[in-house]
Scaffold this motif. Structure first.
Motif, PDB file in Angstrom:
ATOM      1  N   ASP A 139      -0.345  -6.574  -5.477  1.00 51.09           N
ATOM      2  CA  ASP A 139       1.096  -6.385  -5.313  1.00 51.09           C
ATOM      3  C   ASP A 139       1.361  -5.240  -4.346  1.00 51.09           C
ATOM      4  OD1 ASP A 139       1.899  -8.287  -7.407  1.00 51.09           O
ATOM      5  OD2 ASP A 139       1.014  -6.822  -8.789  1.00 51.09           O
ATOM      6  N   GLN A 140       0.445  -4.268  -4.367  1.00 52.71           N
ATOM      7  CA  GLN A 140       0.566  -3.063  -3.549  1.00 52.71           C
ATOM      8  C   GLN A 140      -0.807  -2.679  -3.006  1.00 52.71           C
ATOM      9  OE1 GLN A 140       3.432  -1.433  -3.042  1.00 52.71           O
ATOM     10  NE2 GLN A 140       4.753  -2.148  -4.682  1.00 52.71           N
ATOM     11  N   LEU A 141      -0.798  -2.058  -1.835  1.00 54.34           N
ATOM     12  CA  LEU A 141      -1.982  -1.360  -1.348  1.00 54.34           C
ATOM     13  C   LEU A 141      -1.688   0.121  -1.492  1.00 54.34           C
ATOM     14  CD1 LEU A 141      -2.904  -3.252   1.942  1.00 54.34           C
ATOM     15  CD2 LEU A 141      -3.775  -3.635  -0.366  1.00 54.34           C
ATOM     16  N   ALA A 142      -2.663   0.890  -1.926  1.00 55.55           N
ATOM     17  CA  ALA A 142      -2.509   2.341  -2.031  1.00 55.55           C
ATOM     18  C   ALA A 142      -3.370   2.971  -0.948  1.00 55.55           C
ATOM     19  CB  ALA A 142      -2.940   2.831  -3.406  1.00 55.55           C
ATOM     20  N   ALA A 143      -2.737   3.739  -0.073  1.00 57.87           N
ATOM     21  CA  ALA A 143      -3.417   4.348   1.061  1.00 57.87           C
ATOM     22  C   ALA A 143      -3.670   5.820   0.796  1.00 57.87           C
ATOM     23  CB  ALA A 143      -2.559   4.191   2.319  1.00 57.87           C
ATOM     24  N   ILE A 144      -4.915   6.244   0.988  1.00 54.86           N
ATOM     25  CA  ILE A 144      -5.292   7.647   0.806  1.00 54.86           C
ATOM     26  C   ILE A 144      -5.027   8.402   2.109  1.00 54.86           C
ATOM     27  CG2 ILE A 144      -7.173   9.233   0.281  1.00 54.86           C
ATOM     28  CD1 ILE A 144      -8.499   6.892  -1.267  1.00 54.86           C
ATOM     29  N   GLU A 145      -4.327   9.531   1.990  1.00 51.59           N
ATOM     30  CA  GLU A 145      -4.001  10.364   3.157  1.00 51.59           C
ATOM     31  C   GLU A 145      -5.269  10.805   3.864  1.00 51.59           C
ATOM     32  OE1 GLU A 145      -1.599  14.466   4.174  1.00 51.59           O
ATOM     33  OE2 GLU A 145      -1.164  13.465   2.324  1.00 51.59           O
TER      34      GLU A 145
END
Length: 174
Positions: A53-59
């Motif tokens: 549903d979502q992608l989580a991107a690491i800074e």
């Protein structure tokens, strides 16, 4: 184009950021339009079966991989950021590094409980930041179904710190 070895677009920089480190520079991949399109297509193909549903991107370099992937997959994008970078209420997690600690934040309303999330980053090395990201996302209510990275340094065994499937586009044993 499909048979291209994407490693030819990754530049090795010795002794960066300090002596004894071989840095795998993705900027040479990013600036080649055809190779970058192929890289994101291959990553999207690997991530699609997880139906996030979502992608989580690491800074911050995770933003580079997550943005085109979310567009290709038709899903949302969540940013995992350092302290003080996100407006509004946040949920945080502090984690240990080899030489100190760090902290990641996510906006408190970024995830609906149970949403399927895939974490993205440019590099999997020792696994500390990726494992902390998974823990933070779970703390926020996510169902973390996998992780996808451009490069994995397999000799550092970072994958061993994770309890989720990991897709790696390019692996290096050094």
């Amino acid at each position: 184009m499909q048979d291209i070895d994407l490693k030819q677009y990754i530049r090795g920089i010795p002794d960066f950021p300090k002596p004894g480190i071989l840095f795998y520079d993705i900027s040479t991949l990013l600036r080649n339009a055809d190779a970058w399109q192929l890289a994101t297509a291959r990553m999207a193909h690997a991530v699609a079966p997880w139906q996030p549903d979502q992608l989580a991107a690491i800074e911050s370099r995770g933003f580079l991989t997550a943005a085109p992937l979310s567009t290709r997959l038709g899903c949302g994008l969540i940013m995992l950021r350092k302290p003080g970078k996100l407006p509004g209420e946040t949920i945080s997690l502090t984690y240990d590094l080899e030489y100190g600690s760090d902290s990641l934040h996510i906006q408190a309303d970024a995830i609906r409980p149970g949403q399927k999330v895939v974490v993205t980053d440019d590099l999997l090395a020792t696994g500390g930041t990726l494992a902390a990201s998974v823990a933070l996302l779970r703390k926020a209510g996510a169902n973390v179904v996998g992780a996808s990275v451009l490069i994995e340094l397999t000799a550092l065994r970072g994958r061993d710190k994770l309890d989720i499937p990991v897709h790696t586009l390019l692996s290096y044993d050094e």
